[in-house]
Design an enzyme around this catalytic site. Structure first.
Site, PDB file in Angstrom:
ATOM      1  N   ILE A  87       8.278 -16.185  33.149  1.00 30.90           N
ATOM      2  CA  ILE A  87       9.682 -15.799  33.091  1.00 30.90           C
ATOM      3  C   ILE A  87      10.357 -16.242  34.392  1.00 30.90           C
ATOM      4  CG2 ILE A  87      11.282 -13.850  33.025  1.00 30.90           C
ATOM      5  CD1 ILE A  87       9.207 -12.392  31.278  1.00 30.90           C
ATOM      6  N   HIS A 104      10.775 -22.203  21.530  1.00 33.72           N
ATOM      7  CA  HIS A 104      10.195 -20.887  21.320  1.00 33.72           C
ATOM      8  C   HIS A 104       9.565 -20.833  19.936  1.00 33.72           C
ATOM      9  CE1 HIS A 104       9.605 -16.628  21.784  1.00 33.72           C
ATOM     10  NE2 HIS A 104      10.114 -16.463  20.578  1.00 33.72           N
TER      11      HIS A 104
HETATM   12  N1  NHR Z   1      13.210 -17.516  31.685  1.00 37.98           N
HETATM   13  C1  NHR Z   1      14.464 -17.114  31.418  1.00 37.98           C
HETATM   14  N2  NHR Z   1      15.144 -16.572  32.432  1.00 37.98           N
HETATM   15  N3  NHR Z   1      15.050 -17.242  30.205  1.00 37.98           N
HETATM   16  C2  NHR Z   1      14.348 -17.749  29.182  1.00 37.98           C
HETATM   17  O1  NHR Z   1      14.942 -17.861  27.999  1.00 37.98           O
HETATM   18  C3  NHR Z   1      13.004 -18.165  29.381  1.00 37.98           C
HETATM   19  C4  NHR Z   1      12.465 -18.030  30.671  1.00 37.98           C
HETATM   20  C5  NHR Z   1      11.136 -18.410  30.932  1.00 37.98           C
HETATM   21  C6  NHR Z   1      10.338 -18.863  29.904  1.00 37.98           C
HETATM   22  C7  NHR Z   1       9.919 -19.331  27.504  1.00 37.98           C
HETATM   23  C8  NHR Z   1       9.595 -18.051  26.696  1.00 37.98           C
HETATM   24  C9  NHR Z   1       9.114 -18.383  25.294  1.00 37.98           C
HETATM   25  O2  NHR Z   1       9.518 -19.359  24.699  1.00 37.98           O
HETATM   26  C10 NHR Z   1      10.850 -18.966  28.614  1.00 37.98           C
HETATM   27  C11 NHR Z   1      12.188 -18.641  28.345  1.00 37.98           C
HETATM   28  C12 NHR Z   1       7.032 -16.455  28.991  1.00 37.98           C
HETATM   29  C13 NHR Z   1       7.191 -15.098  28.711  1.00 37.98           C
HETATM   30  C14 NHR Z   1       6.389 -14.055  29.436  1.00 37.98           C
HETATM   31  O3  NHR Z   1       6.464 -12.872  29.099  1.00 37.98           O
HETATM   32  C15 NHR Z   1       8.133 -14.740  27.761  1.00 37.98           C
HETATM   33  C16 NHR Z   1       8.891 -15.701  27.121  1.00 37.98           C
HETATM   34  C17 NHR Z   1       8.723 -17.052  27.425  1.00 37.98           C
HETATM   35  C18 NHR Z   1       7.785 -17.413  28.359  1.00 37.98           C
HETATM   36  N4  NHR Z   1       5.583 -14.410  30.485  1.00 37.98           N
HETATM   37  C19 NHR Z   1       4.770 -13.530  31.305  1.00 37.98           C
HETATM   38  C20 NHR Z   1       5.438 -13.277  32.666  1.00 37.98           C
HETATM   39  O4  NHR Z   1       5.170 -12.196  33.212  1.00 37.98           O
HETATM   40  C21 NHR Z   1       3.421 -14.136  31.611  1.00 37.98           C
HETATM   41  C22 NHR Z   1       2.605 -14.420  30.382  1.00 37.98           C
HETATM   42  C23 NHR Z   1       1.410 -15.341  30.654  1.00 37.98           C
HETATM   43  O5  NHR Z   1       1.242 -15.847  31.768  1.00 37.98           O
HETATM   44  O6  NHR Z   1       0.666 -15.569  29.694  1.00 37.98           O
HETATM   45  O7  NHR Z   1       6.156 -14.163  33.182  1.00 37.98           O
HETATM   46  O8  NHR Z   1       8.336 -17.567  24.712  1.00 37.98           O
HETATM   47  C1  GAR Z   2       3.962 -23.776  21.670  1.00 34.77           C
HETATM   48  O1  GAR Z   2       3.763 -23.213  20.397  1.00 34.77           O
HETATM   49  C2  GAR Z   2       5.218 -23.229  22.293  1.00 34.77           C
HETATM   50  O2  GAR Z   2       6.261 -23.015  21.368  1.00 34.77           O
HETATM   51  C3  GAR Z   2       4.730 -21.906  22.818  1.00 34.77           C
HETATM   52  O3  GAR Z   2       3.430 -22.136  23.280  1.00 34.77           O
HETATM   53  C4  GAR Z   2       2.883 -23.286  22.644  1.00 34.77           C
HETATM   54  C5  GAR Z   2       2.594 -24.314  23.707  1.00 34.77           C
HETATM   55  O4  GAR Z   2       1.902 -25.396  23.157  1.00 34.77           O
HETATM   56  N1  GAR Z   2       5.569 -21.433  23.875  1.00 34.77           N
HETATM   57  C6  GAR Z   2       5.536 -20.195  24.291  1.00 34.77           C
HETATM   58  O5  GAR Z   2       4.879 -19.334  23.736  1.00 34.77           O
HETATM   59  C7  GAR Z   2       6.384 -19.902  25.491  1.00 34.77           C
HETATM   60  N2  GAR Z   2       6.204 -18.560  25.889  1.00 34.77           N
HETATM   61  P1  GAR Z   2       1.811 -26.766  23.944  1.00 34.77           P
HETATM   62  O6  GAR Z   2       1.386 -26.436  25.365  1.00 34.77           O
HETATM   63  O7  GAR Z   2       0.755 -27.528  23.213  1.00 34.77           O
HETATM   64  O8  GAR Z   2       3.167 -27.414  23.886  1.00 34.77           O
END
Ligand code: NHR
Ligand code: GAR
Length: 206
Positions: A87, A104
């Site tokens: 995030i 996403h």
């Molecule tokens: N940041 C902002 N400010 N706004 C968005 O729309 C974002 C973003 C960062 C990443 C991708 C998103 C997805 O497509 C994304 C969109 C990570 C998490 C999360 O909870 C949630 C959503 C997305 C990416 N991450 C945890 C954290 O504490 C760690 C999880 C892990 O390392 O496995 O950052 O889903």
């Molecule tokens: C994809 O399905 C993408 O949409 C998702 O993780 C996978 C990554 O695959 N993204 C997230 O869940 C972001 N939080 P990739 O590394 O092979 O592109």
């Protein structure tokens, strides 16, 4: 002048690979994990890579500052989040406002956040998919550029559903980026329109 794209990954990098193979101008791939499999693919294509390891920083602000410094070395016009799992702080997102996309693995606004396929199965939805959107500070809430819808099939597991969605991710992400490259994306009252009227929805049961 040639536009420049930096892709951020955390793992496998199959979406990044689809973007590269579509011939889009990826000038660097940056991961928050040194062991991300996608880094090897980028290197094999001669694309510069970098790792900004989040666990080495004292907090999100410090990590995001280091990440921004690495990104800015490549002077990108667009930042593409492709399976990037951290995030991002509001300040980071504001710095790249209107220049950062995410894919996403759900039909937003349903199933924001993590574990989307398991949650879709648990909810019993019959349609699922993926969304390319502009990144705003509010997680997974930015303006929607394109979506792909797939059926949820009887007997689906998290893995089978994820694979069906992923095939569509590899189609719609390069398409969205191509629209941006061609200067065809417009924002009207918070809604994305594509100049030329190409469909912003794909249905598939492949
Ligand atoms: N940041 C902002 N400010 N706004 C968005 O729309 C974002 C973003 C960062 C990443 C991708 C998103 C997805 O497509 C994304 C969109 C990570 C998490 C999360 O909870 C949630 C959503 C997305 C990416 N991450 C945890 C954290 O504490 C760690 C999880 C892990 O390392 O496995 O950052 O889903
Ligand atoms: C994809 O399905 C993408 O949409 C998702 O993780 C996978 C990554 O695959 N993204 C997230 O869940 C972001 N939080 P990739 O590394 O092979 O592109």
């Amino acid at each position: 002048m040639q536009k420049r794209i930096v892709v951020l990954i955390s793992g496998r990098g199959s979406n990044m690979q689809a973007v590269v193979e579509a011939g889009l101008p990826v000038v660097a791939v940056i991961s928050n994990r040194a062991d991300a499999a996608g880094l090897a693919y980028a290197r094999s294509r001669g694309i510069p890579t970098a790792v900004v390891a989040h666990e080495r920083y004292s907090g999100r602000e410090a990590f995001d500052a280091a990440l921004a410094e690495e990104i800015d070395r490549h002077a990108p016009d667009l930042i593409v989040l492709a399976g990037f799992m951290r995030i991002l702080t509001d300040a980071f997102v504001e710095r790249y406002a209107g220049r950062m996309m995410n894919i996403h693995p759900a039909l937003l606004p349903a199933f924001r956040g993590l574990n989307t396929h398991a949650r879709a199965l648990a909810a019993g939805v019959k349609i699922h998919g993926c969304t390319v959107h502009w990144v705003t500070p509010a997680l997974d809430e930015g303006p929607i550029i394109i979506q792909a819808a797939v059926p949820v099939c009887p007997g689906d597991t998290e893995e089978s559903l994820a694979a069906r969605v992923l095939r569509q991710e590899h189609i719609i992400y390069p398409r969205a980026i191509r629209w941006w490259l061609e200067g065809r994306l417009r924002l009207e009252n918070g809604v994305v329109r594509v100049e030329g009227g190409e469909p912003q929805l794909v249905y598939s049961d492949d």
